[in-house]
Motif scaffolding. Sequence first.
Motif, mmCIF file in Angstrom:
data_model
loop_
_atom_site.group_PDB
_atom_site.id
_atom_site.type_symbol
_atom_site.label_atom_id
_atom_site.label_comp_id
_atom_site.label_asym_id
_atom_site.label_seq_id
_atom_site.Cartn_x
_atom_site.Cartn_y
_atom_site.Cartn_z
ATOM 1 N N ILE A 2 0.827 -1.212 0.000
ATOM 2 C CA ILE A 2 0.000 0.000 0.000
ATOM 3 C C ILE A 2 0.857 1.256 0.000
ATOM 4 O O ILE A 2 0.585 2.224 -0.724
ATOM 5 N N GLY A 3 1.918 1.282 0.831
ATOM 6 C CA GLY A 3 2.760 2.464 0.905
ATOM 7 C C GLY A 3 3.441 2.766 -0.410
ATOM 8 O O GLY A 3 3.508 3.929 -0.851
ATOM 9 N N ALA A 37 2.435 1.871 -3.424
ATOM 10 C CA ALA A 37 1.407 2.334 -4.358
ATOM 11 C C ALA A 37 1.048 3.795 -4.087
ATOM 12 O O ALA A 37 0.794 4.562 -5.024
ATOM 13 N N SER A 38 1.054 4.180 -2.818
ATOM 14 C CA SER A 38 0.734 5.558 -2.463
ATOM 15 C C SER A 38 1.745 6.529 -3.060
ATOM 16 O O SER A 38 1.382 7.595 -3.568
ATOM 17 N N VAL A 39 3.008 6.154 -2.995
ATOM 18 C CA VAL A 39 4.061 7.015 -3.542
ATOM 19 C C VAL A 39 3.949 7.099 -5.059
ATOM 20 O O VAL A 39 4.027 8.181 -5.652
ATOM 21 N N TYR A 40 3.741 5.961 -5.719
ATOM 22 C CA TYR A 40 3.669 5.934 -7.174
ATOM 23 C C TYR A 40 2.401 6.593 -7.720
ATOM 24 O O TYR A 40 2.356 6.985 -8.886
ATOM 25 N N SER A 41 1.384 6.727 -6.887
ATOM 26 C CA SER A 41 0.117 7.286 -7.359
ATOM 27 C C SER A 41 0.214 8.763 -7.721
ATOM 28 O O SER A 41 -0.583 9.263 -8.509
ATOM 29 N N ALA A 42 1.168 9.467 -7.116
ATOM 30 C CA ALA A 42 1.398 10.903 -7.368
ATOM 31 C C ALA A 42 0.306 11.800 -6.796
ATOM 32 O O ALA A 42 0.403 13.025 -6.882
ATOM 33 N N ASN A 43 -0.733 11.239 -6.215
ATOM 34 C CA ASN A 43 -1.797 12.047 -5.615
ATOM 35 C C ASN A 43 -2.480 11.199 -4.539
ATOM 36 O O ASN A 43 -3.515 10.576 -4.781
ATOM 37 N N PRO A 44 -1.908 11.162 -3.330
ATOM 38 C CA PRO A 44 -2.428 10.258 -2.290
ATOM 39 C C PRO A 44 -3.853 10.568 -1.848
ATOM 40 O O PRO A 44 -4.562 9.669 -1.399
ATOM 41 N N ILE A 45 -4.272 11.809 -1.966
ATOM 42 C CA ILE A 45 -5.635 12.154 -1.551
ATOM 43 C C ILE A 45 -6.655 11.566 -2.520
ATOM 44 O O ILE A 45 -7.658 10.952 -2.111
ATOM 45 N N MET A 46 -6.420 11.741 -3.816
ATOM 46 C CA MET A 46 -7.324 11.144 -4.795
ATOM 47 C C MET A 46 -7.218 9.628 -4.774
ATOM 48 O O MET A 46 -8.200 8.923 -5.020
ATOM 49 N N LEU A 47 -6.043 9.112 -4.477
ATOM 50 C CA LEU A 47 -5.867 7.662 -4.370
ATOM 51 C C LEU A 47 -6.810 7.083 -3.325
ATOM 52 O O LEU A 47 -7.436 6.031 -3.548
ATOM 53 N N ALA A 48 -6.917 7.754 -2.173
ATOM 54 C CA ALA A 48 -7.798 7.269 -1.108
ATOM 55 C C ALA A 48 -9.243 7.203 -1.581
ATOM 56 O O ALA A 48 -9.971 6.250 -1.286
ATOM 57 N N TYR A 67 -3.147 7.269 5.623
ATOM 58 C CA TYR A 67 -1.956 6.446 5.453
ATOM 59 C C TYR A 67 -1.180 6.763 4.165
ATOM 60 O O TYR A 67 0.058 6.837 4.192
ATOM 61 N N PRO A 68 -1.854 6.959 3.021
ATOM 62 C CA PRO A 68 -1.094 7.351 1.830
ATOM 63 C C PRO A 68 -0.319 8.647 2.026
ATOM 64 O O PRO A 68 0.804 8.788 1.535
ATOM 65 N N LEU A 69 -0.909 9.607 2.727
ATOM 66 C CA LEU A 69 -0.203 10.859 3.001
ATOM 67 C C LEU A 69 1.038 10.607 3.843
ATOM 68 O O LEU A 69 2.095 11.192 3.605
ATOM 69 N N ALA A 70 0.918 9.734 4.843
ATOM 70 C CA ALA A 70 2.061 9.407 5.695
ATOM 71 C C ALA A 70 3.173 8.757 4.876
ATOM 72 O O ALA A 70 4.355 9.079 5.053
ATOM 73 N N LEU A 72 8.802 4.382 7.568
ATOM 74 C CA LEU A 72 8.325 5.007 8.801
ATOM 75 C C LEU A 72 6.801 4.980 8.868
ATOM 76 O O LEU A 72 6.218 4.754 9.934
ATOM 77 N N ALA A 73 6.145 5.211 7.739
ATOM 78 C CA ALA A 73 4.678 5.177 7.716
ATOM 79 C C ALA A 73 4.164 3.807 8.122
ATOM 80 O O ALA A 73 3.201 3.687 8.894
ATOM 81 N N ALA A 74 4.809 2.749 7.608
ATOM 82 C CA ALA A 74 4.391 1.389 7.959
ATOM 83 C C ALA A 74 4.599 1.130 9.442
ATOM 84 O O ALA A 74 3.760 0.519 10.105
#
Length: 233
Positions: A23-24, A26-37, A73-76, A84-86
């Motif tokens: 998940i972490g 994917a969050s970085v690669y998404s380029a937009n963690p808010i829209m990802l959520a 979590y994606p933001l973290a 660190l987020a994990a």
Amino acid sequence: MDDKHSLWPGAYIMAAAALWSTIGVASVYSANPIMLALFRSLFASLVAIFIHRSLSKASIITGLALGVLFAVYPLAAVMAGVGLAAFLLYTAPLWATLAALAMGEKPGRRGVIGVSLVMVAIALIGVQTIRGLINTVGVVMGILSGVSYGSYIALARRFARVGNETDVSWGAIPYTLIVTAPTALAYLAITGSWSPIIRPALWGVYLGIVTTVIPTGSSRWVSQGSRHPRPLS
């Protein structure tokens, strides 16, 4: 269920954990963690509503806790780093224990020792944050993800004891949109744009199906085969 042709229940848990561990990244690669959520909630919900629909209090409350987890979590992961987020996410046992205490439960000796170690670790991270070595907002988001995950665990266990296992798993997923949709709208209001949207949408499909729907199915199998159901996120 034919036990002779069933996998060891721990294999399902390990498989689910392996999927969650992505998940972490994917969050970085998404380029937009808010829209990802938002997309994670949306695509997971589209599947979940065909499996189990619920209007119960258990589904709504646990869905809100999961929604916060999906949002922060994606933001973290992006702001504090995946590792660190994990780690901060898995401070969840501390918050689950505190939530259980608030609901009248008492932790055992091992629980107290585990919580104490987590508190020491959080204190050490706090020192590094104060010294400016770690992104403060990222740490706050990481701790909030742990709080939301721990709250979900405590609430899900409480509701599962009275037979609401499905309500706090499949039934909770659509209610994550109560948190992730307004968060995305606030992002739009602040930035004036949802761009980029394609990458988070594609990664949202992955998170919604591969790291949410499939692990939930694995966890439900383990819960049904256990005398003491233990819902997993």
